[in-house]
Every structure is written in structure tokens, then in C-alpha cells.
Design an enzyme around this catalytic site. Sequence first.
Site, mmCIF file in Angstrom:
data_model
loop_
_atom_site.group_PDB
_atom_site.id
_atom_site.type_symbol
_atom_site.label_atom_id
_atom_site.label_comp_id
_atom_site.label_asym_id
_atom_site.label_seq_id
_atom_site.Cartn_x
_atom_site.Cartn_y
_atom_site.Cartn_z
ATOM 1 N N VAL A 1 0.834 -1.219 0.000
ATOM 2 C CA VAL A 1 0.000 0.000 0.000
ATOM 3 C C VAL A 1 0.865 1.264 0.000
ATOM 4 O O VAL A 1 0.624 2.190 -0.783
ATOM 5 C CB VAL A 1 -0.982 0.000 1.197
ATOM 6 C CG1 VAL A 1 -1.927 1.184 1.094
ATOM 7 C CG2 VAL A 1 -1.793 -1.298 1.236
ATOM 8 N N ALA B 1 9.522 5.617 6.206
ATOM 9 C CA ALA B 1 10.098 4.663 7.171
ATOM 10 C C ALA B 1 9.827 3.233 6.715
ATOM 11 O O ALA B 1 8.703 2.902 6.316
ATOM 12 C CB ALA B 1 9.515 4.886 8.560
ATOM 13 N N ARG C 1 12.918 -2.756 -3.984
ATOM 14 C CA ARG C 1 11.479 -2.464 -3.941
ATOM 15 C C ARG C 1 10.919 -2.263 -5.336
ATOM 16 O O ARG C 1 11.558 -1.624 -6.183
ATOM 17 C CB ARG C 1 11.236 -1.209 -3.097
ATOM 18 C CG ARG C 1 11.735 -1.407 -1.688
ATOM 19 C CD ARG C 1 11.504 -0.252 -0.766
ATOM 20 N NE ARG C 1 12.138 -0.560 0.516
ATOM 21 C CZ ARG C 1 11.579 -1.291 1.466
ATOM 22 N NH1 ARG C 1 10.367 -1.750 1.313
ATOM 23 N NH2 ARG C 1 12.229 -1.558 2.591
ATOM 24 N N ILE D 1 -13.349 1.174 -1.730
ATOM 25 C CA ILE D 1 -14.739 1.668 -1.630
ATOM 26 C C ILE D 1 -14.795 2.763 -0.554
ATOM 27 O O ILE D 1 -14.367 2.523 0.577
ATOM 28 C CB ILE D 1 -15.719 0.537 -1.221
ATOM 29 C CG1 ILE D 1 -15.634 -0.632 -2.198
ATOM 30 C CG2 ILE D 1 -17.148 1.070 -1.138
ATOM 31 C CD1 ILE D 1 -16.486 -1.841 -1.777
ATOM 32 N N GLU E 1 -3.003 -10.194 4.081
ATOM 33 C CA GLU E 1 -2.200 -9.562 5.121
ATOM 34 C C GLU E 1 -0.837 -10.251 5.180
ATOM 35 O O GLU E 1 -0.680 -11.380 4.703
ATOM 36 C CB GLU E 1 -2.901 -9.710 6.479
ATOM 37 C CG GLU E 1 -4.239 -9.031 6.552
ATOM 38 C CD GLU E 1 -4.143 -7.532 6.283
ATOM 39 O OE1 GLU E 1 -3.476 -6.818 7.029
ATOM 40 O OE2 GLU E 1 -4.753 -7.063 5.299
ATOM 41 N N LYS F 1 -12.875 -4.956 10.338
ATOM 42 C CA LYS F 1 -13.577 -3.953 9.508
ATOM 43 C C LYS F 1 -15.032 -3.809 9.971
ATOM 44 O O LYS F 1 -15.573 -2.696 10.006
ATOM 45 C CB LYS F 1 -13.509 -4.377 8.038
ATOM 46 C CG LYS F 1 -12.070 -4.387 7.507
ATOM 47 C CD LYS F 1 -11.979 -5.129 6.183
ATOM 48 C CE LYS F 1 -10.554 -5.172 5.671
ATOM 49 N NZ LYS F 1 -10.353 -6.109 4.563
HETATM 50 P P1 NDP Z 1 3.277 -4.804 3.583
HETATM 51 O O1 NDP Z 1 3.724 -5.915 4.457
HETATM 52 O O2 NDP Z 1 3.318 -4.977 2.116
HETATM 53 O O3 NDP Z 1 4.158 -3.490 3.935
HETATM 54 C C1 NDP Z 1 4.453 -3.100 5.249
HETATM 55 C C2 NDP Z 1 5.510 -2.003 5.196
HETATM 56 O O4 NDP Z 1 5.725 -1.496 6.503
HETATM 57 C C3 NDP Z 1 6.868 -2.467 4.691
HETATM 58 O O5 NDP Z 1 7.444 -1.488 3.856
HETATM 59 C C4 NDP Z 1 7.685 -2.625 5.962
HETATM 60 O O6 NDP Z 1 9.084 -2.394 5.786
HETATM 61 C C5 NDP Z 1 7.120 -1.501 6.805
HETATM 62 N N1 NDP Z 1 7.266 -1.748 8.237
HETATM 63 C C6 NDP Z 1 6.775 -2.775 8.961
HETATM 64 N N2 NDP Z 1 7.157 -2.644 10.248
HETATM 65 C C7 NDP Z 1 7.880 -1.517 10.335
HETATM 66 C C8 NDP Z 1 8.551 -0.839 11.391
HETATM 67 N N3 NDP Z 1 8.557 -1.339 12.634
HETATM 68 N N4 NDP Z 1 9.214 0.308 11.126
HETATM 69 C C9 NDP Z 1 9.236 0.817 9.877
HETATM 70 N N5 NDP Z 1 8.601 0.226 8.818
HETATM 71 C C10 NDP Z 1 7.948 -0.923 9.046
HETATM 72 O O7 NDP Z 1 1.827 -4.404 4.070
HETATM 73 P P2 NDP Z 1 0.631 -3.774 3.199
HETATM 74 O O8 NDP Z 1 1.144 -2.613 2.439
HETATM 75 O O9 NDP Z 1 -0.109 -4.841 2.500
HETATM 76 O O10 NDP Z 1 -0.344 -3.281 4.374
HETATM 77 C C11 NDP Z 1 -0.065 -2.127 5.130
HETATM 78 C C12 NDP Z 1 -1.274 -1.781 5.996
HETATM 79 O O11 NDP Z 1 -2.387 -1.508 5.148
HETATM 80 C C13 NDP Z 1 -1.739 -2.922 6.925
HETATM 81 O O12 NDP Z 1 -2.240 -2.363 8.118
HETATM 82 C C14 NDP Z 1 -2.867 -3.580 6.139
HETATM 83 O O13 NDP Z 1 -3.792 -4.212 6.973
HETATM 84 C C15 NDP Z 1 -3.473 -2.370 5.467
HETATM 85 N N6 NDP Z 1 -4.195 -2.656 4.254
HETATM 86 C C16 NDP Z 1 -3.661 -3.450 3.276
HETATM 87 C C17 NDP Z 1 -4.342 -3.685 2.109
HETATM 88 C C18 NDP Z 1 -3.789 -4.531 1.010
HETATM 89 O O14 NDP Z 1 -4.513 -4.771 0.040
HETATM 90 N N7 NDP Z 1 -2.556 -5.009 1.092
HETATM 91 C C19 NDP Z 1 -5.660 -3.099 1.883
HETATM 92 C C20 NDP Z 1 -6.146 -2.261 2.970
HETATM 93 C C21 NDP Z 1 -5.417 -2.051 4.104
HETATM 94 P P3 NDP Z 1 9.978 -3.376 4.864
HETATM 95 O O15 NDP Z 1 9.457 -3.154 3.470
HETATM 96 O O16 NDP Z 1 11.374 -2.924 5.045
HETATM 97 O O17 NDP Z 1 9.679 -4.771 5.364
HETATM 98 N N1 HSE Z 2 -6.125 -8.580 3.501
HETATM 99 C C1 HSE Z 2 -7.193 -7.682 3.268
HETATM 100 C C2 HSE Z 2 -8.214 -8.316 2.359
HETATM 101 C C3 HSE Z 2 -6.662 -6.413 2.664
HETATM 102 O O1 HSE Z 2 -7.906 -9.341 1.748
HETATM 103 O O2 HSE Z 2 -9.337 -7.822 2.251
HETATM 104 C C4 HSE Z 2 -7.690 -5.331 2.565
HETATM 105 O O3 HSE Z 2 -8.009 -4.825 3.812
#
Ligand code: NDP
Ligand code: HSE
Length: 431
Positions: A14, A43, A51, A136, A190, A205
Site C-alpha cells: 500500500v 520509514a 522495492r 470503496i 495480510e 472492519k
Molecule cells: P506490507 O507488508 O506490504 O508493507 C508493510 C511495510 O511497513 C513495509 O514497507 C515494511 O518495511 C514496513 N514496516 C513494517 N514494520 C515496520 C517498522 N517497525 N518500522 C518501519 N517500517 C515498518 O503491508 P501492506 O502494504 O499490504 O499493508 C499495510 C497496511 O495496510 C496494513 O495495516 C494492512 O492491513 C493495510 N491494508 C492493506 C491492504 C492490502 O490490500 N494489502 C488493503 C487495505 C489495508 P519493509 O518493506 O522494510 O519490510
Molecule cells: N487482507 C485484506 C483483504 C486487505 O484481503 O481484504 C484489505 O483490507
Amino acid sequence: MESIGIGLAGFGTVGGGVYKNLEANRALLTQRLGASFEIRRIAVRDLSKLRPVSAPASLFTSDLAELIDDPAIQVIVELMGGIEIPLAFVRKAIAAGKIVITGNKALLAEHGAELFQLARERRIPIFYEAAVAGGIPIIKTVREAFIANRFESIHGILNGTSNYILTRMTDAGLDFEAALEEAQSLGYAESDPTLDINGWDAAHKAIILASLAYGFWVQSSDIYVAGIDRLTSDDIQFAAQLGYTIKLLATIKADADNAIEVRVCPTLIPSSHVLASVKGVFNAVWLRGDVVGESLFYGRGAGQDPTASSVIADLAESAIALESPRRCYGFTSHDLYGKLKPVEAVVSQFYLRLLVDDTPGVLAKIAGILGDAGIGISSVIQPEGHDAGQLPLVLMIHDANYGRTCEAVAKIAALACVKAEPALLPVETFS
Ligand code: NDP
Ligand code: HSE
């Protein structure tokens, strides 16, 4: 032209999507908002990681404090996942007077009451459009567009991963593991997919939606949650024979006494209902308000770009809030409702699948236990093509109290002629 400083915590699926799409539509956003966004710090955990989305190396840090301490950062975007680290981080961001945006439904479901209280005291909004139903705009809809309504019910397909898995199992005959792997590779799941599979991601949710709609913070320990992990392809097929489709459904309903029912579990819904046609990663929310009537919202519930779309909408809200501070800080509590209905008191139709000995009298014993409990059967199927000696038995149960139904099913499970743990799923007819 005002420039708004952003600290982006997380650059995964995200976070990377937010950066990429902010860059791609920079001119459009700037013209629409009359302000420009500047990502000042990103961060991550691992600075050496390669990446898929690139950003200048000078922006990256592994020290979250740098985002809080930078006075030019006005908006913190939390997209890390997990609970404890984001909780401490968001508390600090609010204390430092920064607007918070998060997509972290687990964080809000478990700690929303505290965080929104802190936000109110500090007069800082928390925006969280991405936390529920991906792309949405359901949070803004419930909070603002439908502010005139009492919500009679909200039904949602709120987990893209589960819906994707159910769809691939049903339509392409994939097994569970293969469908989950696909969902993970597409960035829907997740980082710990257990939460997708066991129903808790959708439950988080549902807690947020129910809390927003009814004005009191719903406790995760008080709701009924089950995931798709114990569903069998037999259940999907039996349901289809009976004219139903199984969905991981969030059900949120107010009764005549204003008690609120919140549950998330695999549920049979009529195959003719619009929610039955929601497939793949798509989510949908179908709600009834006393003023607006029925409304349906449909879109991608997970994945990089749809979720980034919601986060960027929250950035636009932040730009507006910085320009003219608001009275609403993301969640407004009120005392018009305030109580949850215990799951035992819920009344529903049910689907009951058993594996039983193929001997005379079995059906009579089972029907007797249900009858003694005052529970009526509306139909029975005994499918063909079973192993010799044992066969599945599927019963559709009329409206019944969940607690009493569970007691009766426990007695049925204890019968010598019942060979495996029964499957009991609610049937939602939306009437
Ligand atoms: P990812 O695992 O893809 O990304 C997580 C990111 O956070 C990584 O860049 C990671 O760093 C960084 N991170 C984790 N811990 C730390 C820390 N302690 N300090 C600094 N950086 C940190 O997760 P997503 O992008 O999929 O999800 C992110 C959030 O969004 C979650 O809360 C998820 O529930 C929510 N979400 C996700 C959706 C989806 O479709 N994926 C949809 C809606 C909500 P590094 O890259 O170095 O590991
Ligand atoms: N893991 C979640 C899903 C991401 O599959 O719906 C969106 O919140």
C-alpha cells in the site's frame, strides 16, 4: 501554493502504491486541492530491500522517530501493519499534533476507542478510509453522506482474500492452498494471512463500521467470528443445490430495542441476491438507512492501487482539515445505542451438515432432538454418491435462537450415529 509535508510509515504493497500514484497524478491533485503533497520521509524496516516502486534513497529511514520529530511533517500515513508498533507510533503522532491517516483496521478495531479519544483531546483528525473495504469510500459515506440515517442493517463482504479464495474454489475448482497463494502474490492478503482466513480481518472492519454507525466502540471480544478455514467444497455444493451461495459475510443489525448484532462468518445467502454475485477480490457493502433506504457499494477490497486511492482521498481530507480545522475527528460517540446483542440471542435460519451412519432411524433421532428444542426443519437433503456405510445429511432449519440451536447440535454431535463434527452456518435472507 501550500506544500503539505507527509511522513510515510511503510513502503510495502500500500505504501508503495500511495507514493507511485501521488507521483502519477501529482498535477491533477495539486490543481484540485490548491495544495501539493511532499513526501519528506519514508520509514521501512529494511533499508537494503529491493522495492518494486522506486523513491529517492535520501527519503528512507528505519527510524520512525524521524517522522514524528520533523516539524515540516504535518501528516503521518501509517501503513506498516501489526498493532503494538503502530499503536505507539500513532499515539506519538497525535501527541505531536500531526494528522494521522491509517489503513490499519486491526489497530483501530483493538485500540480505536483510545486513539479517537486522544485525537479528540488534541483536536487532531484520524482518517482511515483504506481500513475498510479497500477502494470503496464506505467510511466517508457512513460518517458524512448518510449522517441523516439510523442504520437498520449493514451487510458486507469485507475481506478480498477470502472472497477471492471462495470464488476460485467455486468457479475454477482450485484447492484452498493454491487460491490463497494467488491472493498473496496479488498483494491482497495480510502479511500474516491467518487473519484473512480465520475471519478476523473482516471482523476488524465490521467492528469499525458498526462502531461508526452506532456511535459506541464495539469490543472484539463481544462479537461472533468464524472464517472460511473450516468450510468444505461439499458445503459450497450443497448450498448451491439449495439455491444459496456461501460468502464470508459481516452482518451488523439493530433490533427494535436498539441492541446491535455484529457477526462475521461464512453465511448462506440466496444466489439471486446481489451480494452473491460479488466475486474475486471485490468487496461490497449493502446497507439500509431509515431515510435513504437500501444502498449498495461495490469495488475492489484490497490490492495496491485501490487501497492507495482511499489513502490519497484521506490526504485530500487532511489538506482540507489543515485549511479549516474540523469538529469531527474521525469518530463521534453518542449514547443512542450502546449495547451489543449476545450471539446466543441471535435468531436466524441455519444450514446444518452432518456425516451420519446410513442406517434406519437416524433422521428420526436427529429430528427428535431438534423438535424437543422447538426447532423446525424446513428441508432435508441426502446427496447421492457417498461412501458405503456413511452419508452426509443436510438440514435447513427455520428461524431459531442460536444458543438453543448450538445446544441441540451438541446433543446431535454426541449421537453414536453422527460421525464427524457438524457444520452449522447461518442463512441470511435479508428480509
Ligand atoms: P506490507 O507488508 O506490504 O508493507 C508493510 C511495510 O511497513 C513495509 O514497507 C515494511 O518495511 C514496513 N514496516 C513494517 N514494520 C515496520 C517498522 N517497525 N518500522 C518501519 N517500517 C515498518 O503491508 P501492506 O502494504 O499490504 O499493508 C499495510 C497496511 O495496510 C496494513 O495495516 C494492512 O492491513 C493495510 N491494508 C492493506 C491492504 C492490502 O490490500 N494489502 C488493503 C487495505 C489495508 P519493509 O518493506 O522494510 O519490510
Ligand atoms: N487482507 C485484506 C483483504 C486487505 O484481503 O481484504 C484489505 O483490507
